[in-house]
Design an enzyme around this catalytic site. Structure first.
Site, PDB file in Angstrom:
ATOM      1  N   LYS A   1     -33.315 -50.815 -12.894  1.00 37.44           N
ATOM      2  CA  LYS A   1     -32.151 -51.584 -13.340  1.00 37.44           C
ATOM      3  C   LYS A   1     -32.604 -52.583 -14.392  1.00 37.44           C
ATOM      4  O   LYS A   1     -33.414 -53.469 -14.125  1.00 37.44           O
ATOM      5  CB  LYS A   1     -31.502 -52.300 -12.162  1.00 37.44           C
ATOM      6  CG  LYS A   1     -30.286 -53.116 -12.583  1.00 37.44           C
ATOM      7  CD  LYS A   1     -29.543 -53.716 -11.412  1.00 37.44           C
ATOM      8  CE  LYS A   1     -28.384 -54.550 -11.912  1.00 37.44           C
ATOM      9  NZ  LYS A   1     -27.655 -55.200 -10.822  1.00 37.44           N
TER      10      LYS A   1
ATOM     11  N   LYS B   1     -30.098 -47.516 -14.403  1.00 33.68           N
ATOM     12  CA  LYS B   1     -28.928 -48.288 -14.817  1.00 33.68           C
ATOM     13  C   LYS B   1     -29.306 -49.283 -15.893  1.00 33.68           C
ATOM     14  O   LYS B   1     -30.306 -49.981 -15.720  1.00 33.68           O
ATOM     15  CB  LYS B   1     -28.413 -49.031 -13.582  1.00 33.68           C
ATOM     16  CG  LYS B   1     -27.280 -49.974 -13.817  1.00 33.68           C
ATOM     17  CD  LYS B   1     -27.002 -50.755 -12.563  1.00 33.68           C
ATOM     18  CE  LYS B   1     -25.881 -51.712 -12.835  1.00 33.68           C
ATOM     19  NZ  LYS B   1     -25.579 -52.528 -11.681  1.00 33.68           N
TER      20      LYS B   1
HETATM   21  C1  PBG Z   1     -25.198 -56.779  -9.211  1.00 31.34           C
HETATM   22  C2  PBG Z   1     -24.599 -55.742 -10.083  1.00 31.34           C
HETATM   23  C3  PBG Z   1     -24.310 -55.827 -11.451  1.00 31.34           C
HETATM   24  C4  PBG Z   1     -23.730 -54.631 -11.818  1.00 31.34           C
HETATM   25  C5  PBG Z   1     -23.664 -53.847 -10.687  1.00 31.34           C
HETATM   26  N1  PBG Z   1     -24.238 -54.529  -9.627  1.00 31.34           N
HETATM   27  C6  PBG Z   1     -24.419 -56.974 -12.374  1.00 31.34           C
HETATM   28  C7  PBG Z   1     -25.681 -57.581 -12.746  1.00 31.34           C
HETATM   29  O1  PBG Z   1     -26.767 -57.150 -12.368  1.00 31.34           O
HETATM   30  O2  PBG Z   1     -25.580 -58.562 -13.459  1.00 31.34           O
HETATM   31  C8  PBG Z   1     -23.257 -54.284 -13.195  1.00 31.34           C
HETATM   32  C9  PBG Z   1     -22.368 -53.100 -13.286  1.00 31.34           C
HETATM   33  C10 PBG Z   1     -21.662 -52.974 -14.568  1.00 31.34           C
HETATM   34  O3  PBG Z   1     -21.956 -53.638 -15.585  1.00 31.34           O
HETATM   35  O4  PBG Z   1     -20.744 -52.142 -14.606  1.00 31.34           O
HETATM   36  N2  PBG Z   1     -24.387 -57.018  -8.057  1.00 31.34           N
END
Ligand code: PBG
Length: 327
Positions: A198, A250
């Protein structure tokens, strides 16, 4: 006289039927998972300005949208809560009556047989500072104190009926800690989706509107540097060793190289999250009439599958499933 080429790749592109037969990659509705936002106390669905077409659901509109998602034949839903109050440790995340846990019980009861009900396991929506974990005295995100909160959150989510916990917080050791907490509390059947690779991307911007994130600053001390490809594979390896049932990359579209690397090494399913910014960029260009919306969306999904994703989380999941069904 010039002799024509003997090898003619165009032969297999000549008709729609041939192209369909030759297609190497398919997207099936069952390969899609819809992320959904549920807002505590909402009586009507609230639009999200930066994500046209996506809403923060009320419990009633959630119920209706879940039925639609099941009818469209998608594979599952990923639930996110938008609480009405927040605090330093994200208490709402572990309150059985917190919005995410309430929504999970509703979803499991309503569509639990037709869809895989999944939950975001992270503190950022519930903390008043907006970070994915709890803070140490010096303001840094405290990895090991956060793991204790994740373990508690995992048990509450499993008890609420989540079948697959989406570990999106990027704390070291989170997969092992959550797995152990689930196993020790009689939830050995609850699966773990590790958001392994991520990245700290600009593409989460619209999501932070969607969950009304309180974050000031950024997540670069825990999410990956966009420059790092090898490190994405390393994170997937660690999660697989810690017992992840599924690993994820991601965002998706700008990270297809990482996705391809992880797909090549992973013995477990590999998923990708087409995040909010990927959604909003295509929506914005389509709204201007600059690109063909349906073609661009379907091409984005097939590209993510082609790079190696078994399943794609996408805000277009239901709409794309309907387009795919009529092809
Ligand atoms: C954290 C989380 C995020 C997203 C999904 N889970 C945000 C982040 O890490 O700031 C982002 C998903 C998206 O942008 O569609 N709970």
């Amino acid at each position: 006289m010039v002799t024509g080429p003997v090898i003619r790749p165009r032969r297999l592109r000549a008709t729609p039927a041939l192209r369909r037969l030759i297609s190497e990659t398919r997207v099936h509705p069952a390969d899609l998972v819809l992320p959904m936002f549920v807002r505590e106390g909402a009586s009507e669905p609230q639009p999200i300005g930066s994500m046209p077409g996506v809403v923060q659901h009320s419990l009633d509109s959630l119920r209706a949208a879940l039925v639609e998602a099941a009818e469209a034949g998608i594979g599952g839903v990923m639930l996110f809560g938008v609480p009405s109050t927040r605090d330093a440790i994200g208490s709402g995340a572990t309150d059985p009556d917190g919005i995410l846990n309430v929504a999970t019980r509703l979803a499991a009861a309503e569509v639990g047989d037709a869809l895989v009900v999944q939950t975001d396991l992270c503190l950022d929506e519930f903390t008043d500072h907006g970070h994915c974990g709890v803070l140490a005295a010096d303001g840094s995100v405290d990895n090991d104190a956060t793991l204790e909160r994740y373990a508690q959150m995992a048990i509450v989510q499993a008890e609420s009926g989540s079948q697959l916990l989406g570990l999106s917080g990027m704390m070291d050791g989170q997969t092992a800690v959550v797995r152990a907490a689930l196993d020790a509390s009689g939830h050995s059947g609850t699966a773990v989706l590790a958001y392994s690779a991520k990245y700290a991307t600009a593409l989460y911007g619209p999501f932070r509107d969607a969950v009304e994130s309180a974050l000031v600053g950024d997540r670069r001390t825990y999410q990956l540097d966009p420059a790092n490809r090898r490190e994405g594979v390393r994170e997937a390896e660690l999660d697989i060793d810690e017992g992840a049932d599924i690993v994820m990359v991601k965002p998706a579209s700008l990270y297809l190289d990482v996705l391809s690397d992880v797909a090549a090494m992973s013995p477990v399913p590999v998923w990708a999250y087409q995040v909010s910014g990927e959604y909003s960029m295509i929506e914005a260009a389509a709204a201007q009439g600059w690109i063909d919306r349906e073609r661009a969306v379907l091409e984005s999904l097939v590209a993510i599958r082609r790079a190696g994703a078994d399943v794609v989380l996408s805000y277009w999941a239901v709409e794309a499933a309907r387009w795919l069904a009529r092809r």
